[in-house]
Design a protein around this motif. Sequence first.
Motif, PDB file in Angstrom:
ATOM      1  N   ASN A   6     -48.802-149.075 -25.934  1.00  0.00           N
ATOM      2  CA  ASN A   6     -49.428-149.586 -27.144  1.00  0.00           C
ATOM      3  C   ASN A   6     -48.371-149.670 -28.235  1.00  0.00           C
ATOM      4  N   LYS A   7     -48.240-150.828 -28.801  1.00  0.00           N
ATOM      5  CA  LYS A   7     -47.198-150.989 -29.813  1.00  0.00           C
ATOM      6  C   LYS A   7     -47.606-150.370 -31.147  1.00  0.00           C
ATOM      7  N   PHE A   8     -48.873-150.059 -31.272  1.00  0.00           N
ATOM      8  CA  PHE A   8     -49.332-149.432 -32.510  1.00  0.00           C
ATOM      9  C   PHE A   8     -49.390-147.913 -32.340  1.00  0.00           C
ATOM     10  N   PRO A   9     -48.980-147.192 -33.349  1.00  0.00           N
ATOM     11  CA  PRO A   9     -49.049-145.730 -33.257  1.00  0.00           C
ATOM     12  C   PRO A   9     -50.475-145.237 -33.419  1.00  0.00           C
ATOM     13  N   ARG A  10     -50.719-144.049 -32.941  1.00  0.00           N
ATOM     14  CA  ARG A  10     -52.025-143.418 -33.135  1.00  0.00           C
ATOM     15  C   ARG A  10     -51.905-142.437 -34.292  1.00  0.00           C
ATOM     16  N   SER A  11     -52.848-142.497 -35.187  1.00  0.00           N
ATOM     17  CA  SER A  11     -52.825-141.596 -36.345  1.00  0.00           C
ATOM     18  C   SER A  11     -53.874-140.511 -36.182  1.00  0.00           C
ATOM     19  N   TYR A  12     -53.519-139.328 -36.628  1.00  0.00           N
ATOM     20  CA  TYR A  12     -54.402-138.171 -36.502  1.00  0.00           C
ATOM     21  C   TYR A  12     -54.838-137.713 -37.894  1.00  0.00           C
ATOM     22  N   TYR A  13     -56.112-137.549 -38.067  1.00  0.00           N
ATOM     23  CA  TYR A  13     -56.656-137.142 -39.357  1.00  0.00           C
ATOM     24  C   TYR A  13     -57.575-135.933 -39.201  1.00  0.00           C
ATOM     25  N   ARG A  14     -57.620-135.130 -40.248  1.00  0.00           N
ATOM     26  CA  ARG A  14     -58.534-133.995 -40.313  1.00  0.00           C
ATOM     27  C   ARG A  14     -59.373-134.126 -41.571  1.00  0.00           C
ATOM     28  N   CYS A  15     -60.610-133.724 -41.498  1.00  0.00           N
ATOM     29  CA  CYS A  15     -61.472-133.716 -42.680  1.00  0.00           C
ATOM     30  C   CYS A  15     -60.946-132.669 -43.653  1.00  0.00           C
ATOM     31  N   THR A  16     -60.860-133.057 -44.921  1.00  0.00           N
ATOM     32  CA  THR A  16     -60.267-132.158 -45.912  1.00  0.00           C
ATOM     33  C   THR A  16     -61.262-131.163 -46.487  1.00  0.00           C
ATOM     34  N   PHE A  17     -62.516-131.337 -46.174  1.00  0.00           N
ATOM     35  CA  PHE A  17     -63.517-130.411 -46.702  1.00  0.00           C
ATOM     36  C   PHE A  17     -63.244-129.002 -46.169  1.00  0.00           C
ATOM     37  N   HIS A  18     -63.291-128.035 -47.087  1.00  0.00           N
ATOM     38  CA  HIS A  18     -62.982-126.658 -46.713  1.00  0.00           C
ATOM     39  C   HIS A  18     -63.914-126.152 -45.614  1.00  0.00           C
ATOM     40  N   GLY A  19     -63.330-125.702 -44.544  1.00  0.00           N
ATOM     41  CA  GLY A  19     -64.114-125.150 -43.455  1.00  0.00           C
ATOM     42  C   GLY A  19     -64.582-126.166 -42.433  1.00  0.00           C
ATOM     43  N   CYS A  20     -64.379-127.422 -42.756  1.00  0.00           N
ATOM     44  CA  CYS A  20     -64.782-128.482 -41.818  1.00  0.00           C
ATOM     45  C   CYS A  20     -63.567-128.881 -40.981  1.00  0.00           C
ATOM     46  N   ASN A  21     -63.697-128.728 -39.693  1.00  0.00           N
ATOM     47  CA  ASN A  21     -62.552-128.979 -38.813  1.00  0.00           C
ATOM     48  C   ASN A  21     -62.693-130.271 -38.009  1.00  0.00           C
ATOM     49  N   VAL A  22     -63.441-131.181 -38.548  1.00  0.00           N
ATOM     50  CA  VAL A  22     -63.612-132.450 -37.841  1.00  0.00           C
ATOM     51  C   VAL A  22     -62.294-133.227 -37.849  1.00  0.00           C
ATOM     52  N   LYS A  23     -61.991-133.813 -36.720  1.00  0.00           N
ATOM     53  CA  LYS A  23     -60.771-134.605 -36.599  1.00  0.00           C
ATOM     54  C   LYS A  23     -61.131-136.018 -36.188  1.00  0.00           C
ATOM     55  N   LYS A  24     -60.237-136.896 -36.480  1.00  0.00           N
ATOM     56  CA  LYS A  24     -60.406-138.248 -35.949  1.00  0.00           C
ATOM     57  C   LYS A  24     -59.045-138.848 -35.646  1.00  0.00           C
ATOM     58  N   GLN A  25     -59.048-139.724 -34.666  1.00  0.00           N
ATOM     59  CA  GLN A  25     -57.841-140.448 -34.292  1.00  0.00           C
ATOM     60  C   GLN A  25     -58.104-141.923 -34.520  1.00  0.00           C
ATOM     61  N   VAL A  26     -57.129-142.593 -35.036  1.00  0.00           N
ATOM     62  CA  VAL A  26     -57.269-144.019 -35.294  1.00  0.00           C
ATOM     63  C   VAL A  26     -56.153-144.767 -34.591  1.00  0.00           C
ATOM     64  N   GLN A  27     -56.545-145.761 -33.845  1.00  0.00           N
ATOM     65  CA  GLN A  27     -55.547-146.529 -33.116  1.00  0.00           C
ATOM     66  C   GLN A  27     -55.944-147.983 -33.014  1.00  0.00           C
ATOM     67  N   ARG A  28     -55.009-148.835 -33.280  1.00  0.00           N
ATOM     68  CA  ARG A  28     -55.254-150.265 -33.136  1.00  0.00           C
ATOM     69  C   ARG A  28     -54.864-150.700 -31.726  1.00  0.00           C
ATOM     70  N   LEU A  29     -55.639-151.593 -31.177  1.00  0.00           N
ATOM     71  CA  LEU A  29     -55.372-152.030 -29.808  1.00  0.00           C
ATOM     72  C   LEU A  29     -54.259-153.073 -29.761  1.00  0.00           C
ATOM     73  N   THR A  30     -53.442-152.936 -28.768  1.00  0.00           N
ATOM     74  CA  THR A  30     -52.352-153.903 -28.584  1.00  0.00           C
ATOM     75  C   THR A  30     -52.887-155.275 -28.221  1.00  0.00           C
ATOM     76  N   LYS A  31     -53.863-155.267 -27.324  1.00  0.00           N
ATOM     77  CA  LYS A  31     -54.364-156.548 -26.811  1.00  0.00           C
ATOM     78  C   LYS A  31     -55.276-157.266 -27.784  1.00  0.00           C
ATOM     79  N   ASP A  32     -55.840-156.517 -28.675  1.00  0.00           N
ATOM     80  CA  ASP A  32     -56.690-157.124 -29.687  1.00  0.00           C
ATOM     81  C   ASP A  32     -56.359-156.448 -31.003  1.00  0.00           C
ATOM     82  N   GLU A  33     -55.435-157.016 -31.712  1.00  0.00           N
ATOM     83  CA  GLU A  33     -54.887-156.361 -32.895  1.00  0.00           C
ATOM     84  C   GLU A  33     -55.908-156.215 -34.009  1.00  0.00           C
ATOM     85  N   GLY A  34     -56.970-156.965 -33.895  1.00  0.00           N
ATOM     86  CA  GLY A  34     -57.993-156.841 -34.913  1.00  0.00           C
ATOM     87  C   GLY A  34     -58.961-155.709 -34.640  1.00  0.00           C
ATOM     88  N   MET A  35     -58.825-155.102 -33.483  1.00  0.00           N
ATOM     89  CA  MET A  35     -59.742-154.046 -33.080  1.00  0.00           C
ATOM     90  C   MET A  35     -59.130-152.668 -33.326  1.00  0.00           C
TER      91      MET A  35
END
Length: 210
Positions: free
Chosen positions: A147-176
């Motif tokens: 994948n030519k696009f990097p994957r980004s890692y995020y954490r919720c900043t709310f104190h005590g909330c450990n929710v994470k999310k990853q965001v990645q754009r698709l190589t084959k469909d750059e709009g996705m």
Amino acid sequence: MNIHCDEPLSSSLSFMENLSYSSSLLPCPPSPPLSSSSPSFLSLNPRLTGLGAYNAEFKGHGDNNIEQSGYLGLDMSNSSPLDHRRVPEAPAAVDENDAENALKAVKKKGGKKVRKPKYAFQTRSQVDILDDGYRWRKYGQKAVKNNKFPRSYYRCTFHGCNVKKQVQRLTKDEGMVVTTYEGMHSHPIEKSTENFEHILSQLQIYGASL
DNA sequence: CGGCTTTGACCTGCGC
DNA sequence: GCGCAGGTCAAAGCCG
């Protein structure tokens, strides 16, 4: 949009494709950006940050037919022989703190890991960061194989909330953009959402069509 | 100055 | 055991 099962999108997507979909997750996922008290649709709250069309799509139920696109139903609690790191008995909606504690205990004792449920969304958007109403702090970015696009890692900043999310754009469909949520928010949404009515109606349409 | 992003290093798990 | 890839940490720098 099309995502084929044999597509080497990324390792996480690859294993997503092999997960079974739980009908209880649809049409709306119980976790991702959800606060436990909010209706499921509300918790999605994808909203545009001032750019073009935003198209949230939700995956239909069953098999590996990813071509329907949308919500990928990444219920990590479901047992899958392909994901050996998961504890089969883990409940679908794992309590955030319990999962965290279990993880810590596992790290100490060297036993099996308890992974939080994951839920993936495909969204067609010009921006990588979908404003879902929560505040996120980026803690990492990695180049992903095939994948030519990097994957980004995020954490919720709310104190005590450990929710994470990853965001990645698709190589084959750059709009996705594929956004993967892990864990449940233990707090209400932090921002208001102006675009919500439109998004809600859109999600309901998709949900009804499943 | 506080909060955030960037980015290289490090850790861990998996396949061979 | 080794190498690779994914995921996380944390120091440094940026920005309002």
